[in-house]
Design a protein around this motif. Structure first.
Motif, mmCIF file in Angstrom:
data_model
loop_
_atom_site.group_PDB
_atom_site.id
_atom_site.type_symbol
_atom_site.label_atom_id
_atom_site.label_comp_id
_atom_site.label_asym_id
_atom_site.label_seq_id
_atom_site.Cartn_x
_atom_site.Cartn_y
_atom_site.Cartn_z
ATOM 1 N N ILE A 83 50.514 13.678 49.309
ATOM 2 C CA ILE A 83 49.160 13.648 49.114
ATOM 3 C C ILE A 83 48.723 15.013 48.306
ATOM 4 N N MET A 84 49.135 16.400 48.308
ATOM 5 C CA MET A 84 48.591 17.816 48.512
ATOM 6 C C MET A 84 48.964 18.036 46.363
ATOM 7 N N THR A 85 48.630 18.952 46.737
ATOM 8 C CA THR A 85 47.644 19.085 44.988
ATOM 9 C C THR A 85 48.905 20.978 45.244
ATOM 10 N N THR A 86 49.458 21.364 44.391
ATOM 11 C CA THR A 86 49.982 22.597 44.029
ATOM 12 C C THR A 86 49.056 23.686 43.411
ATOM 13 N N GLU A 87 47.571 23.309 43.114
ATOM 14 C CA GLU A 87 46.582 23.933 43.158
ATOM 15 C C GLU A 87 45.400 24.894 43.700
ATOM 16 N N PHE A 88 46.182 26.059 44.230
ATOM 17 C CA PHE A 88 45.139 26.239 46.101
ATOM 18 C C PHE A 88 45.405 27.694 45.156
ATOM 19 N N VAL A 89 44.499 28.650 46.078
ATOM 20 C CA VAL A 89 44.409 30.009 45.698
ATOM 21 C C VAL A 89 44.581 31.063 46.832
ATOM 22 N N ALA A 90 46.126 31.341 46.435
ATOM 23 C CA ALA A 90 46.993 32.116 47.454
ATOM 24 C C ALA A 90 46.600 34.411 47.283
ATOM 25 N N VAL A 91 46.771 34.076 48.316
ATOM 26 C CA VAL A 91 46.103 35.892 48.186
ATOM 27 C C VAL A 91 47.546 36.408 49.499
ATOM 28 N N TYR A 92 47.221 37.505 48.801
ATOM 29 C CA TYR A 92 48.103 38.710 49.838
ATOM 30 C C TYR A 92 47.432 39.488 50.795
ATOM 31 N N LYS A 93 48.236 39.586 51.952
ATOM 32 C CA LYS A 93 47.149 40.149 53.139
ATOM 33 C C LYS A 93 47.132 42.037 52.631
ATOM 34 N N SER A 94 48.143 42.119 52.080
ATOM 35 C CA SER A 94 47.254 43.772 51.569
ATOM 36 C C SER A 94 46.044 43.821 51.109
ATOM 37 N N GLN A 95 46.144 43.365 50.290
ATOM 38 C CA GLN A 95 44.472 43.200 49.304
ATOM 39 C C GLN A 95 43.383 43.522 50.203
ATOM 40 N N THR A 96 42.227 43.356 49.216
ATOM 41 C CA THR A 96 40.998 44.015 49.937
ATOM 42 C C THR A 96 39.988 42.397 49.194
ATOM 43 N N THR A 97 39.027 42.430 50.124
ATOM 44 C CA THR A 97 38.501 41.703 49.610
ATOM 45 C C THR A 97 37.575 41.465 48.501
ATOM 46 N N GLU A 98 36.978 42.483 47.621
ATOM 47 C CA GLU A 98 36.971 42.631 46.487
ATOM 48 C C GLU A 98 38.137 41.853 45.081
ATOM 49 N N GLN A 99 39.127 42.381 45.842
ATOM 50 C CA GLN A 99 40.436 41.986 45.001
ATOM 51 C C GLN A 99 40.393 40.665 45.139
ATOM 52 N N ALA A 100 40.467 40.375 46.342
ATOM 53 C CA ALA A 100 40.434 39.205 46.412
ATOM 54 C C ALA A 100 39.489 37.874 45.670
ATOM 55 N N MET A 101 38.002 38.278 45.632
ATOM 56 C CA MET A 101 36.551 37.647 45.032
ATOM 57 C C MET A 101 37.388 37.608 43.578
ATOM 58 N N GLN A 102 37.629 39.077 43.011
ATOM 59 C CA GLN A 102 37.926 39.346 41.566
ATOM 60 C C GLN A 102 39.325 38.269 41.487
ATOM 61 N N GLN A 103 40.256 37.950 41.661
ATOM 62 C CA GLN A 103 41.368 36.851 41.506
ATOM 63 C C GLN A 103 40.936 35.504 41.862
ATOM 64 N N LEU A 104 39.563 34.763 42.582
ATOM 65 C CA LEU A 104 39.280 33.538 42.858
ATOM 66 C C LEU A 104 38.106 33.621 41.412
ATOM 67 N N LYS A 105 37.834 34.332 41.510
ATOM 68 C CA LYS A 105 37.129 34.674 39.417
ATOM 69 C C LYS A 105 38.011 33.573 38.640
ATOM 70 N N GLU A 106 39.223 34.459 38.820
ATOM 71 C CA GLU A 106 39.728 33.846 37.793
ATOM 72 C C GLU A 106 40.282 32.458 37.685
#
Lengths: 461, 461
Positions: free
Chosen positions: B148-171
């Motif tokens: 039942i799982m999906t493989t379309e999720f948002v994964a980020v790395y712990k060394s990233q900043t919140t700003e970078q994460a937000m950028q990746q999220l938008k993509e």
């Protein structure tokens, strides 16, 4: 490094257990600070599991060590039937403060479990604003949108920009039930659009909300039945749904986590009805408590059974002459009971899912009658042949076969008609539960069987 | 202005119907552009409702007018059993493109409904990357986290900043199933934390994710049963849950909208079992289809009933002498059946909810035995008194009373023991359905009754 080879879940459970023990030690030894730090590090649901396992002594410590809003988080996660007892244990002022800190919809659920007197006394000493909100929600009928909605949502105006909306979101976030949908209002505070956080994030900062919001908004009226709402969540994959009054003013929102509880509640209701058990009949009751919950039904069914017995008693003369007739009583009654339950289950499930409106219901009853005709004919034919070869009695086979056929038709019809009629007449359909339908069908099938046997008596002896 | 006084829902329904009719007109008149604009303005679920109501001719138009990803949205929202038929109608290349555009978990669900041959042929002509993903998911056992799982999720790395994460999220936003949780990985791609979008929004832009992420992350193993997962969603109010392998690598996520379907499926399974109906027995089947689904069970029960009849036949001599005994057969069998169903329902609900582990199961059986003893004693006493006054026969009352008592104890025990044993022995517990337990209890109770009557014959005549 050994740890790395453990299965993820085992690892998790070990850590969980160790943490739990530590929290317990600290609480029992009254190490307030340690306890607070470790306890608050647990998920609120786990906090509630921990809480309900404690002795009264330890519970009193928890009341003393935690703040009202921390206690509120625990209370929200406890099975509703058990919460009033804990509020009785607390100092009434603390209880009132805890209730004030809860989302209003959760507080209302707890109030619904309390005695009238308790409700009034808590409402008097509670925070004024929270009490007003709760009094307002208490007015909504149970199991409607109004009773499950929360009033903590994020509302914005269509003339605002996305940047302003994001700013407001940051301010509202700590209190709102969900920040993933922003509800857009016009100058009359009517709901005109919705904006998901997803849309907000990808939109340009200077855009006006009315340009990016979606106007394809689905909202429900405050009086809508919770079961229909659950169905909408399932169909449309919503995370939240706005609730409006008849003038389209936004009153509250319903979030998906509350819908999970509604679904469980409704499924359990249907299931319990079918088995003739109380919804509160839980595996962890004592035997005496379980017996008390089941006995009322069993006594009613016992007297219905005595009525059935007295009906058969009318045919004692027939039985005296042809004792072999008695052999097939359980077979005929049992088959009628089973088909009736099948038809009942299909009808109840259909009514729950909203599978049919008025027109469809008549169709269902007709269809069930036809289904009963087919299954009845097949089963009747099979049993006639079996009895002919077994007892070497063509006529006995005929009587039993025709009785099975007639019983199956009537039983299938009763199984579908009774719950639909109840629903139509707005009578509590709990009366149309499984054992009741089964007993009714017992009686009908036995009347058919002995009626036929008595009429054709001369051929049997 | 008149419109303003209509109830919100009526207003909504009127608009909805007008829009629907317009879309239908445009489609039938082949006004491609108008159709596209208005149709795509509908919610995907409504699009699917519209789609399934169309004639084959109109469906062929829809295939031609919409793009594969627009068609994918429709197909995702259709009842699973019906989808393979539509894919057969489409040109196979279009079908393959539509399947490639779907979230992989939805495509897998559809593949599970198709014949092996079709699956293979679609996988061959599909987009390579999507096909790989699907083949991977097809390996997971049905009803587990993996399925039942999906493989379309948002994964980020712990060394990233919140700003970078937000950028990746938008993509990532357009493809991800949910953007409300970001999963944080370490350099070995192991899951080490989670960050809600809420946390991300309120956090300072330059913060490293490892400082703001929550390490209290709950994840499930890929083999975990879907029913237990649904329970976790209910308890912990999750919107999504990560799925990991035994080394804690993130494999996918499960979102709450899929859990709503799981809950419906599991509730329907329990309910159907209790009534002895097939889960596919729906109110909109034809009578013949419904009869076909119910007959196998009824025929089995018919032969069990014949067995019961032959058992009573053994006591024909007793019956010949004391015909009045026959009167109480339905009463005793009925009461045994009803208590057995009650015990069964409590046990099945307990097993579903995971209310007890092995130790708790023994406790439940013991408790049910005691409950049976209490209800049996009460009902037995009541019926003895009634029969004494009605038939003026102390001994008949005694026989019936003791039979009811013994039957209720045994029936309650059987109702709880059989499903638990099935569960323990990993036998499909569908066999322990309501009608089956009822029939078993019929047989046992009749044996007790006639056994007693025959033994004490001399007192009865």
């Amino acid at each position: 490094m050994e740890e790395k080879h453990l299965k993820y879940e085992e690892q998790y459970e070990e850590k969980y257990k160790a943490h739990w023990d530590k929290v317990y030690e600290d609480l029992s030894n009254e190490l307030t600070d340690n306890f607070r730090e470790e306890f608050l590090d647990m998920h609120p649901y786990d906090q509630s599991l921990f809480f309900i396992e404690q002795s009264k002594e330890n519970r009193m410590r928890i009341y003393a060590y935690l703040s009202p809003d921390e206690l509120a988080e625990i209370m929200i996660n406890i099975e509703l039937d058990n919460t009033p007892a804990y509020f009785k244990e607390m100092n009434p002022r603390l209880g009132a403060m805890v209730l004030s800190e809860m989302p209003a919809d959760d507080a209302v659920d707890i109030f619904n479990e309390m005695d009238k007197e308790e409700v009034v006394s808590f409402l008097t000493i509670m925070d004024k604003e929270a009490a007003e909100e709760i009094k307002h929600l208490l007015h909504y009928e149970e199991k409607t949108a109004g009773s499950i909605m929360t009033t903590e949502f994020v509302a914005v105006y269509k003339s605002q920009t996305t940047e302003q909306a994001m700013q407001q979101l940051k301010e509202d976030a700590p209190d709102a039930e969900t920040i993933y949908y922003l509800y857009v209002l016009d100058e009359d505070k009517r709901l005109v659009g919705v904006l998901s956080l997803r849309d907000l994030i990808v939109a340009d900062e200077k855009t006006k909300l009315e340009e990016v919001m979606s106007e394809k908004i689905v909202a429900v009226s405050v009086a809508k039945d919770q079961e229909e709402i659950a169905q909408m969540f399932r169909d449309y994959d919503f995370l939240a749904l706005p609730v409006v009054d008849f003038q389209n003013h936004l009153l509250g929102i319903i979030t998906v986590d509350d819908i999970l509880d509604v679904m469980e509640e409704e499924a359990s209701e249907d299931f319990s009805k079918l088995a003739g058990i109380s919804e509160t009949d839980r595996p962890n009751d004592t035997a005496l408590a379980a017996a008390k919950k089941r006995l009322p039904w069993l006594i009613i069914l016992l007297f219905l059974g005595i009525f059935t017995a007295s009906l058969i008693g009318q045919f004692e003369e027939t039985l005296d002459q042809v004792a072999v007739l008695a052999i097939f009583i359980p077979l005929i009654a049992g088959m009628a009971g089973n088909t009736g339950t099948q038809a009942l289950a299909v009808a109840v499930r259909g009514l729950s899912n909203g599978d049919y409106e008025n027109q469809g219901k008549l169709r269902l009853v007709l269809r069930e009658a036809t289904t009963g005709l087919i299954t009845g004919t097949v089963c009747g034919a099979v049993i006639s042949v079996v009895i002919f070869f077994w007892k070497d009695d063509l006529f006995l086979g005929f009587i039993v076969g025709v009785s099975i056929m007639a019983s199956l038709i009537v039983a299938t019809l009763a199984g579908s008609l009774v719950p639909i009629l109840m629903d139509r007449l707005k009578i509590d359909p709990a009366v149309a539960s499984g054992p009741f339908i089964t007993t009714i069908n017992d009686i009908i099938s036995i009347l058919i069987y002995f009626g036929m046997a008595t009429s054709f008596m001369s051929y049997l002896t």
